[in-house]
Design an enzyme around this catalytic site. Structure first.
Site, mmCIF file in Angstrom:
data_model
loop_
_atom_site.group_PDB
_atom_site.id
_atom_site.type_symbol
_atom_site.label_atom_id
_atom_site.label_comp_id
_atom_site.label_asym_id
_atom_site.label_seq_id
_atom_site.Cartn_x
_atom_site.Cartn_y
_atom_site.Cartn_z
ATOM 1 N N ASP A 6 -29.859 -11.178 25.112
ATOM 2 C CA ASP A 6 -29.371 -10.595 26.050
ATOM 3 C C ASP A 6 -30.062 -11.423 27.046
ATOM 4 O OD1 ASP A 6 -26.886 -11.099 28.642
ATOM 5 O OD2 ASP A 6 -27.248 -8.624 28.345
ATOM 6 N N GLY A 8 -30.999 -11.226 30.757
ATOM 7 C CA GLY A 8 -30.016 -11.340 32.319
ATOM 8 C C GLY A 8 -31.886 -11.692 33.641
ATOM 9 N N VAL A 13 -32.859 -7.725 26.858
ATOM 10 C CA VAL A 13 -32.572 -7.364 25.907
ATOM 11 C C VAL A 13 -32.036 -7.725 24.165
ATOM 12 C CG1 VAL A 13 -30.953 -5.348 25.235
ATOM 13 C CG2 VAL A 13 -30.531 -5.470 27.533
ATOM 14 N N ASP A 110 -23.064 -14.219 31.154
ATOM 15 C CA ASP A 110 -22.781 -13.043 30.594
ATOM 16 C C ASP A 110 -21.499 -12.785 31.129
ATOM 17 O OD1 ASP A 110 -23.123 -13.798 33.572
ATOM 18 O OD2 ASP A 110 -24.377 -12.082 34.349
#
Length: 262
Positions: A6, A8, A13, A110
């Site tokens: 993930d 961002g 992450v 997201d």
């Protein structure tokens, strides 16, 4: 096992899943210039420290809001895990829900992943609040369609703007005011804590109330992101605080992708 990534604006992450259970997670600051080799040096050592081998990873799914980071993460997957990474929103990992907005292609990965997880885990109309670099408020209807939302400056951005623009104001931590229960501060630091924290609570409560009125049906509020727990302790506006919502959405999307590819 699935390695979900993930990306961002602030952090990347990496989460290792066995089914939908998170077995390990690791976080690094987002830097679009970081190479696949640099990721590998860091990630493989951390995996080994927790007893995982690169051979344990059978699938990799990348979700990113930083397009420049994608290439190097694909290199990581190919060179060190011998995998062709799936990309959230593309191919077999397409979203699989209606984005009922003016520009569906502009929906951030997201927010799309949050919509998938929220609809899978909770019932009815939902408002998903995600505390990231920006704070987003998204409406997912009872059918799982994404209906639109709100983008507000994240609380850290708001605080940075305040401190950078006002030379005499000190930098403070993001936390609930603890030295006073009053909303009228008697010194500069208390006044900043009150303004930043309770001002942000008022922003959230006001926007969510307006969204609920416009939706016109009961809507649960799901909070996620780094500051969700902090704010959840000081307002009753949230029905659920779900810190792993985004990662859960990636696991669900990967399951669907595997079924589509079979």
């Amino acid at each position: 096992m699935l390695l979900a990534v993930d990306v961002g604006n602030t952090n990347v992450v990496f989460a290792l899943f066995d089914g939908r259970e998170i077995k390990g997670r690791w976080r690094v600051a987002t830097d679009a210039r970081r190479t696949g080799d640099e990721y590998a040096v860091w990630l493989l050592q951390l995996m080994q420290l927790e007893g995982f081998r690169r051979e344990d990873v059978q699938h990799i799914l990348i979700s990113t809001v930083v397009p420049r980071a994608l290439h190097n993460l694909k290199v990581l997957a190919q060179k060190y895990f011998k995998q062709e990474a799936m990309v959230a929103g593309e191919g077999v990992a397409a979203w699989g829900f209606e984005a009922d907005v003016d520009e569906p292609r502009s929906l951030g990965a997201d927010r799309a992943v949050n919509a998938i997880a929220a609809h899978a885990k909770y019932k009815g109309d939902l408002i998903v609040v995600d505390f990231g670099t920006a704070t987003t408020f998204d409406h997912v209807d009872f059918m799982g369609a994404y209906k639109g939302g709100i983008i507000a400056p994240g609380i850290n951005l708001s605080l940075d703007a305040l401190v950078n623009a006002a030379a005499k104001l000190p930098r403070i931590a993001i936390e609930a005011p603890t030295r006073t229960k009053s909303v009228i501060g008697r010194n500069t630091e208390d006044q900043m804590h009150i303004g930043v924290f309770w001002g942000y609570v008022a922003l959230m409560e006001g926007l969510i109330a307006r969204m609920r009125a416009e939706i016109g049906r009961p809507a649960q509020v799901i909070a996620t992101g780094g500051l969700a727990v902090l704010f959840g302790d000081h307002t009753d506006i949230f029905d659920h605080v779900d810190a792993d919502l985004t990662l859960d959405g990636l696991a669900i999307l990967a399951e669907r992708a595997a079924q589509a590819a079979a």
